[in-house]
Design a protein around this motif. Structure first.
Motif, PDB file in Angstrom:
ATOM      1  N   ASN A  29     -49.674 -32.717  21.462  1.00  0.00           N
ATOM      2  CA  ASN A  29     -50.513 -32.380  20.314  1.00  0.00           C
ATOM      3  C   ASN A  29     -51.649 -31.417  20.648  1.00  0.00           C
ATOM      4  O   ASN A  29     -52.335 -30.919  19.751  1.00  0.00           O
ATOM      5  N   ASN A  30     -51.860 -31.148  21.924  1.00  0.00           N
ATOM      6  CA  ASN A  30     -52.903 -30.212  22.329  1.00  0.00           C
ATOM      7  C   ASN A  30     -52.326 -28.801  22.417  1.00  0.00           C
ATOM      8  O   ASN A  30     -51.131 -28.622  22.630  1.00  0.00           O
ATOM      9  N   PRO A  31     -53.160 -27.783  22.260  1.00  0.00           N
ATOM     10  CA  PRO A  31     -52.653 -26.434  22.480  1.00  0.00           C
ATOM     11  C   PRO A  31     -52.232 -26.253  23.931  1.00  0.00           C
ATOM     12  O   PRO A  31     -52.739 -26.937  24.832  1.00  0.00           O
ATOM     13  N   LYS A  32     -51.298 -25.355  24.146  1.00  0.00           N
ATOM     14  CA  LYS A  32     -50.903 -25.055  25.523  1.00  0.00           C
ATOM     15  C   LYS A  32     -52.100 -24.574  26.328  1.00  0.00           C
ATOM     16  O   LYS A  32     -52.254 -24.891  27.503  1.00  0.00           O
ATOM     17  N   LEU A  33     -52.969 -23.786  25.677  1.00  0.00           N
ATOM     18  CA  LEU A  33     -54.179 -23.294  26.337  1.00  0.00           C
ATOM     19  C   LEU A  33     -55.341 -23.345  25.363  1.00  0.00           C
ATOM     20  O   LEU A  33     -55.261 -22.814  24.253  1.00  0.00           O
ATOM     21  N   LEU A  34     -56.443 -23.954  25.800  1.00  0.00           N
ATOM     22  CA  LEU A  34     -57.697 -23.973  25.061  1.00  0.00           C
ATOM     23  C   LEU A  34     -58.704 -23.132  25.840  1.00  0.00           C
ATOM     24  O   LEU A  34     -59.048 -23.459  26.982  1.00  0.00           O
ATOM     25  N   ILE A  35     -59.156 -22.041  25.230  1.00  0.00           N
ATOM     26  CA  ILE A  35     -60.134 -21.146  25.859  1.00  0.00           C
ATOM     27  C   ILE A  35     -61.451 -21.280  25.108  1.00  0.00           C
ATOM     28  O   ILE A  35     -61.508 -21.037  23.899  1.00  0.00           O
ATOM     29  N   THR A  36     -62.512 -21.639  25.809  1.00  0.00           N
ATOM     30  CA  THR A  36     -63.808 -21.847  25.156  1.00  0.00           C
ATOM     31  C   THR A  36     -64.928 -21.226  25.979  1.00  0.00           C
ATOM     32  O   THR A  36     -64.904 -21.255  27.215  1.00  0.00           O
ATOM     33  N   ASN A  37     -65.911 -20.660  25.286  1.00  0.00           N
ATOM     34  CA  ASN A  37     -67.147 -20.164  25.921  1.00  0.00           C
ATOM     35  C   ASN A  37     -66.877 -19.210  27.080  1.00  0.00           C
ATOM     36  O   ASN A  37     -67.624 -19.190  28.065  1.00  0.00           O
ATOM     37  N   SER A  38     -65.836 -18.424  26.979  1.00  0.00           N
ATOM     38  CA  SER A  38     -65.397 -17.609  28.108  1.00  0.00           C
ATOM     39  C   SER A  38     -65.491 -16.120  27.807  1.00  0.00           C
ATOM     40  O   SER A  38     -65.578 -15.703  26.652  1.00  0.00           O
ATOM     41  N   TYR A  50     -46.393 -15.519  24.065  1.00  0.00           N
ATOM     42  CA  TYR A  50     -44.992 -15.440  23.651  1.00  0.00           C
ATOM     43  C   TYR A  50     -44.602 -16.796  23.073  1.00  0.00           C
ATOM     44  O   TYR A  50     -44.451 -17.766  23.804  1.00  0.00           O
ATOM     45  N   THR A  51     -44.447 -16.870  21.751  1.00  0.00           N
ATOM     46  CA  THR A  51     -44.192 -18.142  21.067  1.00  0.00           C
ATOM     47  C   THR A  51     -45.160 -19.194  21.600  1.00  0.00           C
ATOM     48  O   THR A  51     -44.771 -20.313  21.935  1.00  0.00           O
ATOM     49  N   ALA A  52     -46.419 -18.839  21.680  1.00  0.00           N
ATOM     50  CA  ALA A  52     -47.387 -19.665  22.396  1.00  0.00           C
ATOM     51  C   ALA A  52     -48.274 -20.449  21.449  1.00  0.00           C
ATOM     52  O   ALA A  52     -48.384 -20.157  20.258  1.00  0.00           O
ATOM     53  N   SER A  53     -48.924 -21.456  22.017  1.00  0.00           N
ATOM     54  CA  SER A  53     -49.914 -22.255  21.310  1.00  0.00           C
ATOM     55  C   SER A  53     -51.252 -22.067  22.009  1.00  0.00           C
ATOM     56  O   SER A  53     -51.465 -22.576  23.119  1.00  0.00           O
ATOM     57  N   ILE A  54     -52.156 -21.292  21.377  1.00  0.00           N
ATOM     58  CA  ILE A  54     -53.442 -20.943  21.988  1.00  0.00           C
ATOM     59  C   ILE A  54     -54.560 -21.184  20.982  1.00  0.00           C
ATOM     60  O   ILE A  54     -54.461 -20.768  19.825  1.00  0.00           O
ATOM     61  N   THR A  55     -55.613 -21.844  21.422  1.00  0.00           N
ATOM     62  CA  THR A  55     -56.820 -22.013  20.620  1.00  0.00           C
ATOM     63  C   THR A  55     -57.990 -21.399  21.369  1.00  0.00           C
ATOM     64  O   THR A  55     -58.180 -21.671  22.561  1.00  0.00           O
ATOM     65  N   GLY A  56     -58.763 -20.539  20.687  1.00  0.00           N
ATOM     66  CA  GLY A  56     -59.918 -19.899  21.298  1.00  0.00           C
ATOM     67  C   GLY A  56     -61.177 -20.147  20.486  1.00  0.00           C
ATOM     68  O   GLY A  56     -61.184 -19.948  19.271  1.00  0.00           O
ATOM     69  N   ILE A  57     -62.263 -20.570  21.143  1.00  0.00           N
ATOM     70  CA  ILE A  57     -63.534 -20.888  20.480  1.00  0.00           C
ATOM     71  C   ILE A  57     -64.689 -20.310  21.300  1.00  0.00           C
ATOM     72  O   ILE A  57     -64.763 -20.513  22.520  1.00  0.00           O
ATOM     73  N   ASN A  58     -65.585 -19.605  20.631  1.00  0.00           N
ATOM     74  CA  ASN A  58     -66.825 -19.107  21.258  1.00  0.00           C
ATOM     75  C   ASN A  58     -66.570 -18.146  22.413  1.00  0.00           C
ATOM     76  O   ASN A  58     -67.349 -18.099  23.373  1.00  0.00           O
ATOM     77  N   ASN A  59     -65.520 -17.341  22.350  1.00  0.00           N
ATOM     78  CA  ASN A  59     -65.225 -16.430  23.442  1.00  0.00           C
ATOM     79  C   ASN A  59     -65.674 -15.011  23.119  1.00  0.00           C
ATOM     80  O   ASN A  59     -65.710 -14.593  21.958  1.00  0.00           O
ATOM     81  N   LEU A  60     -65.996 -14.274  24.164  1.00  0.00           N
ATOM     82  CA  LEU A  60     -66.282 -12.849  24.069  1.00  0.00           C
ATOM     83  C   LEU A  60     -65.135 -12.124  24.758  1.00  0.00           C
ATOM     84  O   LEU A  60     -64.978 -12.195  25.984  1.00  0.00           O
ATOM     85  N   ILE A  61     -64.319 -11.419  23.970  1.00  0.00           N
ATOM     86  CA  ILE A  61     -63.134 -10.725  24.481  1.00  0.00           C
ATOM     87  C   ILE A  61     -63.293  -9.251  24.128  1.00  0.00           C
ATOM     88  O   ILE A  61     -63.422  -8.911  22.951  1.00  0.00           O
TER      89      ILE A  61
END
Length: 460
Positions: free
Chosen positions: A265-274, A287-298
């Motif tokens: 039930n979790n994303p494959k990758l959780l990126i935060t504050n990065s 690629y057919t991925a599950s990614i959640t991003g929060i508070n990132n500077l990209i």
């Protein structure tokens, strides 16, 4: 024949007669000039040499000078090496420099290991002796011991600590069902073409005060913004429950690549504050991925900041995505989402779902968000309360279109806002979001977020 020989001899004698003897100036008052008054090397890892620094030695006098000696004060035991006229040496006698001419001295640093965990300093002097006078150029290098990982596979739960940096050669592999935890402050540097392959789980738990770094092992300033120095982090299909928090990933070919949807039930990758920046192709690729991003500077990648291919599930809240193409001739949008792999067959497509709320998506192109759909599956893209630069204003009326966010100074990588920015107070209330308590209640600097929030990762 005899006349021809006589003419040749007369011609040769004439040339010799016209030449002036070279004058060597032996005055004790002569001084050399240098292109720098000292040479500083950034952090160098023990047993790994630096790049060369160039010191130019000028003779601004009218006549030729002969330096009786150019040498390192530390001699053959010095941590530095010099190269003059193609010779790698520690000392050279009788270096001739013509009048109003110059010579090049190439300097490198090589630091032997010691037992210190902390960075340390090595020093020496480059000495130039001319007509009984001596001039010196200080040499200074920062050394650092490291843990070297060459083609290593990690097959048991492991923790990386900040005691020493890690230097990766070739592939570093995290095997299936194996968890690697990276503690705050850890620095992992990758040699040319090296990469991290994650089949297990990666937990990078940085903090605001002690962030984690994934970068190239070339720390000289000339490499600060050089993309493509390593291959990046690749999360493979068996991988699970990966997190990057307060982590900087920079200067790779593709910063982060994620293959396949999550197996729980979790994303494959959780990126935060990065911070994810300066990658040659893409910052985040799924690629057919599950990614959640929060508070990132990209920001500032060669083609894409975020790209999702062959479907997937992408959720991004309160991120700043800025792509100004200062270093790249970019022609692709910052955010690109597709249900296929650049194939015209609809049978090779998968469902795609994306949610983008309270983000800034801005850059140098007229269209910084784009989609490509060829299949008949689910293709749902929810964009709410974002500031978006695009010539297609069809993503919903809650978004702000084509208004400059008024970053403080994007050329200097300063992405906070001026006081009159249109992003202030325009965010959707996310207090009911599952990530509110853990991440969304504060911005990337840990400033409390008040709704309606400022868009992006910085709260005004």
């Amino acid at each position: 024949m005899r006349n021809s020989t006589l003419l040749f001899l007369l011609f040769a004698v004439g040339i010799v007669a016209c030449r002036k003897d070279e004058i060597i100036d032996k005055s004790s008052n002569l001084k050399l000039q240098f292109s720098a008054d000292s040479i500083l090397f950034d952090t160098i890892f023990t047993s790994v040499g630096s790049t060369s620094r160039i010191l130019k030695v000028f003779n601004f006098n009218k006549h030729t000078v002969v330096l009786s000696n150019v040498s390192l004060a530390g001699g053959t035991s010095s941590a530095f090496k010099i190269n003059i006229n193609g010779k790698s040496i520690s000392s050279l006698n009788n270096l001739k420099i013509k009048g109003n001419d110059s010579a090049y001295v190439f300097v490198k640093a090589f630091i032997d290991p010691n037992n210190s965990n902390s960075p340390f300093i090595v020093e020496d002097e480059l000495k130039f002796s001319l007509n009984g006078n001596e001039q010196k150029i200080p040499l200074l290098a920062y050394g650092q011991n490291a843990v070297y990982l060459n083609g290593i596979t990690i097959n048991s739960n492991t923790t990386f600590t900040k005691d020493k940096p890690y230097i990766v050669y070739n592939d570093l592999i995290i095997k299936e069902k194996t968890r690697v935890t990276i503690n705050p402050g850890t620095k992992i540097y990758f040699h040319n073409n090296a990469k991290l392959l994650v089949s297990g789980s990666l937990k990078a738990n940085g903090t605001l005060a002690d962030s984690i770094t994934f970068s190239s092992d070339r720390l000289e300033h000339i490499y600060d913004d050089e993309p493509g120095q390593w291959k990046g982090i690749h999360f493979l299909s068996p991988s699970f429950d990966n997190t990057l928090n307060y982590t900087t990933v920079k200067n790779a070919l593709i910063g982060i690549r994620v293959d396949s949807l999550s197996n729980n039930n979790n994303p494959k990758l959780l990126i935060t504050n990065s911070i994810i920046k300066n990658h040659e192709v893409a910052g985040v690729l799924g690629y057919t991925a599950s990614i959640t991003g929060i508070n990132n500077l990209i920001y500032n990648c060669g083609q894409f900041l975020v790209i999702g291919l062959f479907g997937g599930d992408y959720s991004f809240y309160q991120n700043t995505l800025a792509n100004y193409s200062y270093n790249f001739p970019r022609k692709t949008p910052s955010v690109f989402l597709s249900d296929h792999l650049n194939d015209n067959s609809s049978t090779l497509s998968k469902s795609l779902k994306s949610t983008f709320v309270n983000n800034i998506i801005y850059g140098s192109l007229s269209r910084e968000v784009d989609f490509d759909k060829i299949g008949n599956g689910i293709f749902v893209n929810t964009f709410e309360n974002n500031l978006i630069k695009t010539d297609l204003q069809d993503l919903g009326s809650s978004n702000i279109y084509n208004q400059d966010p008024l970053f403080f100074n994007p050329k200097k990588e300063e992405y906070k806002f001026l006081n009159n920015s249109p992003v202030i107070g325009k965010g959707k209330d996310l207090s009911s979001n599952v990530y509110f308590g853990s991440f969304l209640s504060k911005d990337i600097t840990q400033k409390t977020r008040v709704f309606p929030s400022t868009l992006g990762c910085f709260e005004k």
